[in-house]
Design an enzyme around this catalytic site. Sequence first.
Site, PDB file in Angstrom:
ATOM      1  N   HIS C 155       0.796  -1.192   0.052  1.00 62.93           N
ATOM      2  CA  HIS C 155      -0.198  -0.213   0.237  1.00 62.93           C
ATOM      3  C   HIS C 155       1.103   1.194  -0.033  1.00 62.93           C
ATOM      4  O   HIS C 155       2.391   0.938  -0.295  1.00 62.93           O
ATOM      5  CB  HIS C 155      -0.913   0.426   0.960  1.00 62.93           C
ATOM      6  N   LYS C 159      -1.024   5.009   5.079  1.00 61.71           N
ATOM      7  CA  LYS C 159      -1.453   3.457   5.664  1.00 61.71           C
ATOM      8  C   LYS C 159      -1.171   3.717   6.533  1.00 61.71           C
ATOM      9  O   LYS C 159       0.355   3.434   7.062  1.00 61.71           O
ATOM     10  CB  LYS C 159      -1.283   2.086   4.547  1.00 61.71           C
TER      11      LYS C 159
END
Lengths: 265, 265, 265, 265
Positions: C155, C159
């Site tokens: 990601h 995040k």
Amino acid sequence: MAINIILAGPRGRMGYEAVQMITNEESFRLVACLDHKHDGLTLGELEQFRDDLQVPIYTDFDTCLKQHQADVFVDLTIPEVGYKHTKTALQYKVRPVVGTTGFTDEQLSELKELAKEQKRGCIIAPNFAIGAILMMKFSKMAAKYFPDVEIIEKHHDQKLDAPSGTAKKTAELIQDVRESKKQGHPNEEETLPGARGADMNGMRIHSMRLPGLVAHQEVIFGGAGQTLTISHDSMNRASFMDGIKECVNQVMDLEELVYGLENLL
Amino acid sequence: MAINIILAGPRGRMGYEAVQMITNEESFRLVACLDHKHDGLTLGELEQFRDDLQVPIYTDFDTCLKQHQADVFVDLTIPEVGYKHTKTALQYKVRPVVGTTGFTDEQLSELKELAKEQKRGCIIAPNFAIGAILMMKFSKMAAKYFPDVEIIEKHHDQKLDAPSGTAKKTAELIQDVRESKKQGHPNEEETLPGARGADMNGMRIHSMRLPGLVAHQEVIFGGAGQTLTISHDSMNRASFMDGIKECVNQVMDLEELVYGLENLL
Amino acid sequence: MAINIILAGPRGRMGYEAVQMITNEESFRLVACLDHKHDGLTLGELEQFRDDLQVPIYTDFDTCLKQHQADVFVDLTIPEVGYKHTKTALQYKVRPVVGTTGFTDEQLSELKELAKEQKRGCIIAPNFAIGAILMMKFSKMAAKYFPDVEIIEKHHDQKLDAPSGTAKKTAELIQDVRESKKQGHPNEEETLPGARGADMNGMRIHSMRLPGLVAHQEVIFGGAGQTLTISHDSMNRASFMDGIKECVNQVMDLEELVYGLENLL
Amino acid sequence: MAINIILAGPRGRMGYEAVQMITNEESFRLVACLDHKHDGLTLGELEQFRDDLQVPIYTDFDTCLKQHQADVFVDLTIPEVGYKHTKTALQYKVRPVVGTTGFTDEQLSELKELAKEQKRGCIIAPNFAIGAILMMKFSKMAAKYFPDVEIIEKHHDQKLDAPSGTAKKTAELIQDVRESKKQGHPNEEETLPGARGADMNGMRIHSMRLPGLVAHQEVIFGGAGQTLTISHDSMNRASFMDGIKECVNQVMDLEELVYGLENLL
């Protein structure tokens, strides 16, 4: 000390991102913009920009250059005007960083000469995505040791041409160093035509098109018992901004014209 | 003209492959082998080689070097004997290509000096996989422009150590050029410990172990809107042979000791 | 005949995309929206929508349901109001498709009962990305034959939590069918702590975080001489729209509550 | 209790691996082998097997079946004899697991009938790689939701045909459920012929051939904002052994003929 920048083409898609990048970067200062309309307004007065952007817009480049002491001129317009802008900027001893393509060889020679005379750096870069440039550079280096190579490029299904320009450019760079060679088994057979992709001097290029993809390329080199893969994935135009930033910084130390980001990295 | 080669360690796993490679290569000639047993026999008389391999085996290196005019000496043995072999070869003005590791700094200095005196090339390479070497070289180059990077290496589940030596070496090379930086969100939290992998000066390394995997590594660089990935997949020892071949060819043109294939590519 | 839809939460990020999807789909008709403000206006009168969207907005759901004959009610709001909306819709015999999560077991039981009584379909789906759902479903199926598995999820570096919710969910589904097993070599050793990732009952999960990444997951199964990999790459919220479309179509044929898109695919 | 197995074709490449697998598996017992030569010898007496393998070899199947009580008959020979073997085995109420391909429809019908009469399981599987079978099965399932799909298969450069049989088989399975559709932009243009790969009812298949590759396939599904990828990597014949093991175990519980491992997983 901050680098003072004039930007041409602030309302285009690349230009818009460049405005954000330049104004967010501490060591850069956006002193003016060149546009074919909105003379006399500021960026903040245009709908798409935030209200506090008090950057003046000019339609006449000479006026702009006389009013503002600039170090670098970033051009994100189109070839027709890009050439004239670049020439004018150099005449005012402002260093151009140009993202437009399509200059003729003659125009390039002339600009090269001018940059030298003025002792000012000038960078003309058809592609600002540092990752893509490095992919091509590394591919050329690897091809010296691995003459067997295939390229697969993957793009969204709205793309019209196959293979992509980057895939072709990569293949050309590889060709410069790769001993010519027909790859695959000499007797290989396509039971469905096209399966082995496009042939470029014995190298193969494959183009995938699917919704959900953006812009991706893998260059795969094969040798006995091993493969080496160099791949680049581009998600959006933000990927070009790191390249523009790099150019703005590097052009300050140059005293000549450099064509292609690959010659700077 | 063919390059005449003496090979030490023909019965080891790497040595066996090297015998095949050297005898298949048109421009190479395997003139003798050095082994700690089987003195006086030929390779063809040993069970694992094909009968017509009339390459003489010696246990004493001096005798071997006196009997055979060799250009290059390839050593695929162990560090304890590798050092002595390398020294002896240089004294006879034969160029060593050494795949053993674990030389001390003192030994390396001495060999370096000797190579210079004798005006003979000498290559000591801990890793002959050209693909892996290029992956490391490119990673170091890319880190200059992309300080955010993670490594994932994948190996068969019989491997004991994590991360792999190559992953650590890659990370060290990257560190040489990368501005120190803690990656990820400053407030990121592992809800399962270890999820974010090993931390090496802010870079992250992940080690996957599964049956069916052989030896693979990906180095992923992330920048705004783009990622650049360099990966190497190694299937078997054949992957080292291209590196040995390259070294044998290049050592002929050297007049000094080079440590690491990365300094030749 | 078109399916008439009422949408709750049109101004949220998911809601905005849903308005575009529903109004672009020929077989769907957006008859009204539920919002906590702007009662009496139309979507077209709000700044973010195009002017010709003459879809009336209501703040009171009962009023809305009395005025408009709807087949399906799509809820993209928050759990607190989502439960009440779902209940009300069922009472009016309108089929809910609910993307909010966080319902209590009690609330789910009650809604289940109500759907049955009213003989109306109802779908509650914490994740509308069909690709992610299929990845999880296939992973569960594969784990029966390949007990050795590792997950790597990648990601963007904004995040906060690692591993991702999807990675944990996938691991839980795999656990349901996988015989418990500590993977890797019994004597394996981390020379850098965390290299082998997070341990979840012997399975390993790795979390990569880099700028340029969006939301990606690979589930890799290893067996003797082979690996099977299932991966999902999500670029943006558009990936959820196909799932909502699928649910709207399927809910028409249901007469009970279904929890989770995986039970429909 | 152990499953007693007779193996036909122990000296072939697949057969050799099967001997290792069966003799290593605790719940299996290799009671005899069928071969077209070496009648009366044991496996241990042949050069390629280890000396202590006291498994008797027969050239006549009837003799073999009369001498040995077997549960399962594994056939890794060629179609011409495979059919006869399978029939004979069933007549002796021994359950066949057959890896040879090329049976005619008539032969299959006859064997099907016979299995039913004898109330014995029989599995005929053209491909024993569980990972490849699951890849095809999942691809067929995913195609229902993602009609846009491309296949890229990658093999060593000694492979003669392109695309691979597995790629074609996968495309056929996808076609069974996928609504027919020409993919890519309607006006897309190949500036180098073949770039877009082979066309199979609007789907595209790409074949890569390089040294260092073994046998790999990726099936990539694209939807709005997302892609789902299912890939299989096969390193060597060991990948088939898990499938044979699974079949030997499952055939014990069958009372009919099953064609294709995909119908058992």
